[in-house]
Design a protein around this motif. Structure first.
Motif, PDB file in Angstrom:
ATOM      1  N   ASN A 229       0.839  -1.193   0.000  1.00 31.93           N
ATOM      2  CA  ASN A 229       0.000   0.000   0.000  1.00 31.93           C
ATOM      3  C   ASN A 229       0.877   1.246   0.000  1.00 31.93           C
ATOM      4  O   ASN A 229       1.835   1.330   0.770  1.00 31.93           O
ATOM      5  CB  ASN A 229      -0.884   0.049   1.253  1.00 31.93           C
ATOM      6  CG  ASN A 229      -2.025  -0.944   1.216  1.00 31.93           C
ATOM      7  OD1 ASN A 229      -1.997  -1.922   1.941  1.00 31.93           O
ATOM      8  ND2 ASN A 229      -3.022  -0.706   0.399  1.00 31.93           N
ATOM      9  N   ASN A 230       0.557   2.209  -0.866  1.00 33.77           N
ATOM     10  CA  ASN A 230       1.352   3.434  -0.874  1.00 33.77           C
ATOM     11  C   ASN A 230       0.472   4.673  -0.986  1.00 33.77           C
ATOM     12  O   ASN A 230       0.839   5.663  -1.604  1.00 33.77           O
ATOM     13  CB  ASN A 230       2.378   3.422  -2.012  1.00 33.77           C
ATOM     14  CG  ASN A 230       3.537   4.359  -1.746  1.00 33.77           C
ATOM     15  OD1 ASN A 230       4.015   4.441  -0.612  1.00 33.77           O
ATOM     16  ND2 ASN A 230       3.994   5.069  -2.766  1.00 33.77           N
ATOM     17  N   GLY A 231      -0.698   4.597  -0.361  1.00 31.59           N
ATOM     18  CA  GLY A 231      -1.553   5.775  -0.319  1.00 31.59           C
ATOM     19  C   GLY A 231      -2.948   5.524  -0.844  1.00 31.59           C
ATOM     20  O   GLY A 231      -3.156   4.691  -1.724  1.00 31.59           O
ATOM     21  N   VAL A 232      -3.909   6.231  -0.274  1.00 27.57           N
ATOM     22  CA  VAL A 232      -5.297   6.204  -0.721  1.00 27.57           C
ATOM     23  C   VAL A 232      -5.727   7.642  -0.955  1.00 27.57           C
ATOM     24  O   VAL A 232      -5.562   8.491  -0.077  1.00 27.57           O
ATOM     25  CB  VAL A 232      -6.216   5.537   0.327  1.00 27.57           C
ATOM     26  CG1 VAL A 232      -7.644   5.460  -0.206  1.00 27.57           C
ATOM     27  CG2 VAL A 232      -5.711   4.157   0.691  1.00 27.57           C
ATOM     28  N   PHE A 233      -6.265   7.928  -2.140  1.00 28.66           N
ATOM     29  CA  PHE A 233      -6.587   9.295  -2.544  1.00 28.66           C
ATOM     30  C   PHE A 233      -8.042   9.407  -2.978  1.00 28.66           C
ATOM     31  O   PHE A 233      -8.646   8.431  -3.420  1.00 28.66           O
ATOM     32  CB  PHE A 233      -5.693   9.730  -3.714  1.00 28.66           C
ATOM     33  CG  PHE A 233      -4.221   9.704  -3.403  1.00 28.66           C
ATOM     34  CD1 PHE A 233      -3.558  10.857  -3.033  1.00 28.66           C
ATOM     35  CD2 PHE A 233      -3.498   8.514  -3.494  1.00 28.66           C
ATOM     36  CE1 PHE A 233      -2.199  10.834  -2.748  1.00 28.66           C
ATOM     37  CE2 PHE A 233      -2.141   8.478  -3.211  1.00 28.66           C
ATOM     38  CZ  PHE A 233      -1.491   9.642  -2.831  1.00 28.66           C
ATOM     39  N   HIS A 234      -8.573  10.605  -2.884  1.00 31.79           N
ATOM     40  CA  HIS A 234      -9.868  10.893  -3.478  1.00 31.79           C
ATOM     41  C   HIS A 234      -9.657  11.256  -4.951  1.00 31.79           C
ATOM     42  O   HIS A 234      -8.540  11.544  -5.377  1.00 31.79           O
ATOM     43  CB  HIS A 234     -10.558  12.023  -2.726  1.00 31.79           C
ATOM     44  CG  HIS A 234     -10.903  11.656  -1.308  1.00 31.79           C
ATOM     45  ND1 HIS A 234     -11.813  10.666  -1.011  1.00 31.79           N
ATOM     46  CD2 HIS A 234     -10.447  12.120  -0.115  1.00 31.79           C
ATOM     47  CE1 HIS A 234     -11.918  10.540   0.299  1.00 31.79           C
ATOM     48  NE2 HIS A 234     -11.090  11.411   0.871  1.00 31.79           N
ATOM     49  N   SER A 235     -10.738  11.266  -5.704  1.00 29.24           N
ATOM     50  CA  SER A 235     -10.626  11.469  -7.149  1.00 29.24           C
ATOM     51  C   SER A 235     -10.130  12.863  -7.526  1.00 29.24           C
ATOM     52  O   SER A 235      -9.725  13.081  -8.671  1.00 29.24           O
ATOM     53  CB  SER A 235     -11.972  11.205  -7.826  1.00 29.24           C
ATOM     54  OG  SER A 235     -12.967  12.053  -7.294  1.00 29.24           O
ATOM     55  N   ASP A 236     -10.151  13.818  -6.581  1.00 29.47           N
ATOM     56  CA  ASP A 236      -9.676  15.168  -6.886  1.00 29.47           C
ATOM     57  C   ASP A 236      -8.183  15.339  -6.600  1.00 29.47           C
ATOM     58  O   ASP A 236      -7.660  16.453  -6.658  1.00 29.47           O
ATOM     59  CB  ASP A 236     -10.480  16.216  -6.125  1.00 29.47           C
ATOM     60  CG  ASP A 236     -10.407  16.027  -4.601  1.00 29.47           C
ATOM     61  OD1 ASP A 236      -9.773  15.049  -4.150  1.00 29.47           O
ATOM     62  OD2 ASP A 236     -10.986  16.860  -3.875  1.00 29.47           O
ATOM     63  N   ALA A 237      -7.494  14.237  -6.314  1.00 28.85           N
ATOM     64  CA  ALA A 237      -6.042  14.315  -6.077  1.00 28.85           C
ATOM     65  C   ALA A 237      -5.341  14.816  -7.333  1.00 28.85           C
ATOM     66  O   ALA A 237      -5.762  14.536  -8.456  1.00 28.85           O
ATOM     67  CB  ALA A 237      -5.501  12.949  -5.678  1.00 28.85           C
ATOM     68  N   SER A 238      -4.259  15.559  -7.143  1.00 28.08           N
ATOM     69  CA  SER A 238      -3.527  16.103  -8.288  1.00 28.08           C
ATOM     70  C   SER A 238      -2.688  15.016  -8.959  1.00 28.08           C
ATOM     71  O   SER A 238      -2.371  13.987  -8.356  1.00 28.08           O
ATOM     72  CB  SER A 238      -2.606  17.233  -7.837  1.00 28.08           C
ATOM     73  OG  SER A 238      -1.532  16.705  -7.050  1.00 28.08           O
TER      74      SER A 238
END
Length: 273
Positions: A229-238
């Motif tokens: 695992n290397n991060g969880v982002f929302h769809s508005d992530a750059s």
């Protein structure tokens, strides 16, 4: 960005919950301590560079590979996905990138392949009605149920494969690169299809390398890097955030381009107050 576990947070019991999933092929570690949660009516995009472990994880969920360690919980209970049949019977359907469609058969035959209706003879009418109902619910653009798959576009083939996966009324669908090698119009068709699947209340895991497609439909973006695992982002992530998480580099072409744009914008503001 959310925490590293991939939790949806505040949405009740997840359809799928992974904890500590690892997979070794001899001395090679393909996955290490993977955590992931997916809820009903949620699209989670699984992204990462080649060799990040995406396909291995999907094959574990499809029952193709067995994990070396960790637990899989499905609809609130711990399960063992011993083979693809076990995954299907639980309610996990997988649409692999090759789609596994028969080019010479028509749409109805492909949707019901291996699950034909009729005890002694095929009930063509029942299968056609069911196929039409499924495709209509998905707002599918299929010209005729009796068209051979060979005559269909890439987007239409994806539609047939996804409709087939819905026959057993799964709770989770795994989509492996559903928009790969598709044109703009066909990609839009498939993304609309994924929206329809979400609206049916299903959980969806989508593997994709296309960040625009991911942002268009994903509720959360889970990044794998080197099998972890290397991060969880929302769809508005750059793009910068996503590329950095995928590659492990904070300095890359995307970040440099964004820095140049910020500099140009700042310069323009100073020149024209």
């Amino acid at each position: 960005m959310t925490d590293q576990t991939g939790q949806g947070g505040g949405r009740g019991e997840p359809v799928l919950k992974l904890r500590g999933i690892s997979k070794h092929f001899g001395a090679v570690s393909a996955l290490t301590d993977i955590a992931l949660e997916v809820h009903a009516g949620e699209v989670v995009a699984l992204v990462g560079d080649n060799g990040a472990g995406k396909s291995t994880l999907v094959k574990i969920l499809a029952g193709v590979h067995q994990p070396s360690a960790g637990t899989i919980s499905f609809q609130g209970r711990e399960v063992s996905l011993a083979d693809p049949g076990a995954a299907l019977s639980l309610g996990i359907a997988t649409v692999f990138q090759d789609l596994a469609l028969c080019e010479n058969l028509d749409v109805v035959a492909n949707i019901f392949l291996g699950r034909e209706v009729g005890r002694y003879a095929l009930d063509e009418v029942a299968m056609e009605i069911k196929a039409w109902t499924l495709l209509k619910e998905l707002s599918a653009r299929i010209p005729s149920l009796r068209e051979t798959v060979a005559s269909l576009s890439g987007g239409q083939r994806q539609t047939v494969a996804i409709a087939r996966s819905l026959l057993l009324e799964p709770k989770l669908i795994l989509l492996d690169e559903p928009t790969a090698a598709l044109g703009v119009a066909q990609t839009a068709e498939v993304l609309d299809l994924i929206e329809r699947v979400r609206e049916r209340g299903l959980a969806v895991i989508m593997i994709s390398h296309n960040m625009e497609d991911v942002r268009a439909v994903a509720d959360r973006i889970v990044v794998l890097r080197l099998g972890r695992n290397n991060g969880v982002f929302h769809s508005d992530a750059s793009n910068h955030e996503l590329v950095s998480a995928i590659t492990g580099a904070s300095e890359n072409a995307v970040s440099r381009r964004q820095q140049r744009r910020r500099g140009q914008d700042g310069g323009a503001q100073e020149t024209h107050p």
